[in-house]
Design a protein around this motif. Structure first.
Motif, short mmCIF file in Angstrom:
data_model
loop_
_atom_site.label_atom_id
_atom_site.label_comp_id
_atom_site.label_asym_id
_atom_site.label_seq_id
_atom_site.Cartn_x
_atom_site.Cartn_y
_atom_site.Cartn_z
N ALA A 68 0.83 -1.21 0.00
CA ALA A 68 0.00 0.00 0.00
C ALA A 68 0.86 1.26 0.00
CB ALA A 68 -0.92 -0.01 1.21
N ALA A 69 1.97 1.24 0.75
CA ALA A 69 2.85 2.40 0.79
C ALA A 69 3.45 2.68 -0.58
CB ALA A 69 3.96 2.17 1.82
N LEU A 70 3.94 1.63 -1.23
CA LEU A 70 4.51 1.79 -2.57
C LEU A 70 3.45 2.31 -3.55
CD1 LEU A 70 6.62 -1.49 -2.78
CD2 LEU A 70 7.53 0.83 -2.91
N ALA A 71 2.27 1.70 -3.52
CA ALA A 71 1.22 2.08 -4.47
C ALA A 71 0.73 3.51 -4.22
CB ALA A 71 0.06 1.10 -4.38
N ALA A 72 0.50 3.85 -2.95
CA ALA A 72 -0.03 5.17 -2.63
C ALA A 72 0.98 6.27 -2.98
CB ALA A 72 -0.39 5.24 -1.15
N ALA A 73 2.25 6.07 -2.63
CA ALA A 73 3.26 7.08 -2.93
C ALA A 73 3.47 7.22 -4.43
CB ALA A 73 4.56 6.73 -2.22
N ALA A 74 3.54 6.08 -5.15
CA ALA A 74 3.72 6.14 -6.60
C ALA A 74 2.54 6.83 -7.27
CB ALA A 74 3.91 4.73 -7.16
N ALA A 75 1.32 6.51 -6.83
CA ALA A 75 0.13 7.14 -7.40
C ALA A 75 0.10 8.63 -7.11
CB ALA A 75 -1.13 6.47 -6.85
N ALA A 76 0.45 9.00 -5.88
CA ALA A 76 0.48 10.43 -5.54
C ALA A 76 1.54 11.15 -6.36
CB ALA A 76 0.75 10.59 -4.04
N GLY A 77 2.71 10.50 -6.53
CA GLY A 77 3.77 11.11 -7.33
C GLY A 77 3.36 11.30 -8.77
N ALA A 78 2.76 10.27 -9.37
CA ALA A 78 2.32 10.38 -10.76
C ALA A 78 1.25 11.45 -10.91
CB ALA A 78 1.80 9.03 -11.24
N LEU A 79 0.35 11.53 -9.92
CA LEU A 79 -0.75 12.50 -10.00
C LEU A 79 -0.23 13.93 -9.94
CD1 LEU A 79 -3.84 12.76 -10.11
CD2 LEU A 79 -3.83 12.82 -7.60
N ILE A 80 0.68 14.22 -9.00
CA ILE A 80 1.16 15.60 -8.91
C ILE A 80 2.08 15.94 -10.09
CG2 ILE A 80 0.92 15.65 -6.41
CD1 ILE A 80 3.94 15.43 -6.17
N GLU A 81 2.75 14.92 -10.67
CA GLU A 81 3.55 15.20 -11.87
C GLU A 81 2.65 15.60 -13.03
OE1 GLU A 81 5.75 14.98 -15.47
OE2 GLU A 81 4.05 13.69 -15.01
N LEU A 82 1.54 14.88 -13.18
CA LEU A 82 0.62 15.17 -14.28
C LEU A 82 -0.10 16.50 -14.10
CD1 LEU A 82 -0.94 11.62 -14.74
CD2 LEU A 82 0.52 12.81 -16.38
N LEU A 83 -0.49 16.81 -12.86
CA LEU A 83 -1.33 17.98 -12.63
C LEU A 83 -0.54 19.26 -12.36
CD1 LEU A 83 -4.14 16.43 -10.38
CD2 LEU A 83 -4.16 16.83 -12.85
N VAL A 84 0.63 19.12 -11.72
CA VAL A 84 1.36 20.31 -11.27
C VAL A 84 2.76 20.39 -11.86
CG1 VAL A 84 2.20 21.58 -9.26
CG2 VAL A 84 0.04 20.33 -9.11
N ILE A 85 3.56 19.34 -11.62
CA ILE A 85 4.98 19.40 -11.94
C ILE A 85 5.21 19.59 -13.44
CG2 ILE A 85 7.16 18.15 -11.80
CD1 ILE A 85 6.05 19.04 -9.11
N ARG A 86 4.37 18.99 -14.26
CA ARG A 86 4.55 19.06 -15.72
C ARG A 86 4.54 20.49 -16.22
NH1 ARG A 86 1.76 14.57 -19.38
NH2 ARG A 86 3.26 13.41 -18.12
N ARG A 87 3.91 21.38 -15.49
CA ARG A 87 3.84 22.78 -15.90
C ARG A 87 5.04 23.59 -15.43
NH1 ARG A 87 -0.95 20.54 -15.36
NH2 ARG A 87 -2.71 21.23 -16.64
N LEU A 88 5.97 22.94 -14.72
CA LEU A 88 7.08 23.67 -14.11
C LEU A 88 8.42 23.40 -14.76
CD1 LEU A 88 6.19 23.04 -10.35
CD2 LEU A 88 5.70 25.09 -11.69
N TYR A 89 8.49 22.48 -15.73
CA TYR A 89 9.79 22.09 -16.28
C TYR A 89 10.51 23.25 -16.95
CZ TYR A 89 8.31 17.29 -15.43
OH TYR A 89 7.90 16.13 -14.84
N ASP A 90 9.75 24.13 -17.61
CA ASP A 90 10.38 25.25 -18.32
C ASP A 90 10.39 26.52 -17.48
OD1 ASP A 90 10.78 23.65 -20.58
OD2 ASP A 90 8.77 24.08 -21.35
N ARG A 91 10.00 26.41 -16.24
CA ARG A 91 10.02 27.59 -15.36
C ARG A 91 11.32 27.62 -14.57
NH1 ARG A 91 4.42 28.86 -14.76
NH2 ARG A 91 5.07 30.70 -13.57
N ASP A 92 11.65 28.77 -14.00
CA ASP A 92 12.89 28.83 -13.24
C ASP A 92 12.73 28.14 -11.89
OD1 ASP A 92 11.70 30.63 -11.38
OD2 ASP A 92 12.23 32.34 -12.64
N HIS A 93 13.86 27.94 -11.21
CA HIS A 93 13.85 27.15 -9.99
C HIS A 93 13.04 27.80 -8.87
CE1 HIS A 93 16.32 24.12 -11.61
NE2 HIS A 93 17.47 24.75 -11.55
#
Length: 305
Positions: A68-93
């Motif tokens: 459950a820990a592996l699945a929950a963390a991986a799912a949360a990571g994938a979700l925030i990458e799709l919804l938030v992080i993907r919009r930050l790659y070309d932004r400054d640090h």
């Protein structure tokens, strides 16, 4: 200090180090491949710990708790990458820091809303409870030895993934030249999501394993995140080998420093102040180690130029 106590503290430091590696490996992969500063990585550690504690409480199974820990963390990571992080790659640090700091607040308040403000407790499984006799008459907790073993196995698996598999080749190529591998037809967005989910799963596993030897509570990931950043600075950003070596160095320095430095200061200071000064220096020892490494290797022990 007796030799038995010294060996026990070395093992404690090794256990702490491999736990840090699980955090630092994902963090250095994310930064090395994506160039992203992810302050929310500690929140994924917390997600894994809470998922494990909740599932263990419902089912009584520690194995299911780890899954459950592996699945929950991986799912949360994938979700925030799709919804938030993907919009930050070309932004400054600075934008990345602000956005991922906001994610820390969201995860903290969301976890408090789901589980409450009181800590949860994850019991060590009965088969792994109690000490084991090591050579030399050393009694050491079996569960801590299991953490060391699991951490080293995961390290070997990550090395194999990066060095021997097709996805590992893509990850290394993406770290070197992301535009080129995109031009070769590799779906760079999917690769980024996979890397982020892998790093999140490693952090969640660390949270679940450590949750059985300390309380599971909101905000538990941030202190570990700071140490993980120290690890990747020492080892070299983007280097899995550096993450492993840096983690072990930090784990041993932190653990042995807290045991050896107060008595050392006690030999040439008054007893009333020796303990406080020694403890203060011990708490700074990992940062002194980091400064020492950077003086001679500004890019870290295994970092690129």
């Amino acid at each position: 200090m007796s030799m038995i106590l010294l060996i026990e503290q070395v093992l404690n430091g090794l256990q702490f180090g491999v736990m840090l590696f699980l955090m630092a490996a994902g963090l250095t992969l994310i930064f090395g491949v994506m160039g992203l500063i992810n302050l929310a990585h500690g929140s994924l550690y917390m997600v894994g710990a809470f998922a494990a504690a909740a599932v263990a409480g419902w089912t009584g199974s520690f194995a299911l708790a780890l899954v459950a820990a592996l699945a929950a963390a991986a799912a949360a990571g994938a979700l925030i990458e799709l919804l938030v992080i993907r919009r930050l790659y070309d932004r400054d640090h600075l934008d990345q820091v602000l956005a991922t700091f906001a994610l820390i607040l969201i995860f903290s308040e969301g976890t408090r809303w789901l589980f409450g403000s009181f800590p949860l407790f994850l019991d060590v499984p009965a088969a792994l409870a109690g000490p084991i006799m090591l050579p030399g008459g050393i009694l050491y907790p079996l569960y801590r030895l299991v953490i060391i073993g699991v951490g080293l196995l995961v390290a070997a698996g990550v090395f194999w993934l990066i060095a021997k598999t097709r996805i590992g080749i893509q990850i290394r190529a993406g770290e070197a030249d992301r535009e080129m591998i995109a031009a070769l037809g590799i779906d760079i967005s999917r690769l980024y999501t996979m890397v982020f989910a892998l790093g999140a799963a490693l952090a969640g596993l660390a949270g679940a394993l450590v949750g059985a030897i300390q309380s599971v509570q909101v905000g538990m990931g941030e202190p570990v995140l700071i140490l993980a950043f120290v690890v990747i600075v020492i080892g070299g950003i983007g280097s899995i080998k550096g993450a492993l070596v840096g983690s072990i160095l930090v784990g041993l320095t932190d653990t042995l420093g807290g045991v050896l430095l107060p008595p050392l200061f006690g030999t040439f200071m008054q007893a009333s102040s020796a303990t406080s000064v020694g403890s203060a220096v011990a708490s700074m020892s990992i940062y002194i180690l980091m400064v020492g490494v950077l003086l001679f290797k500004p890019s870290g022990l295994f970092g690129g130029k």
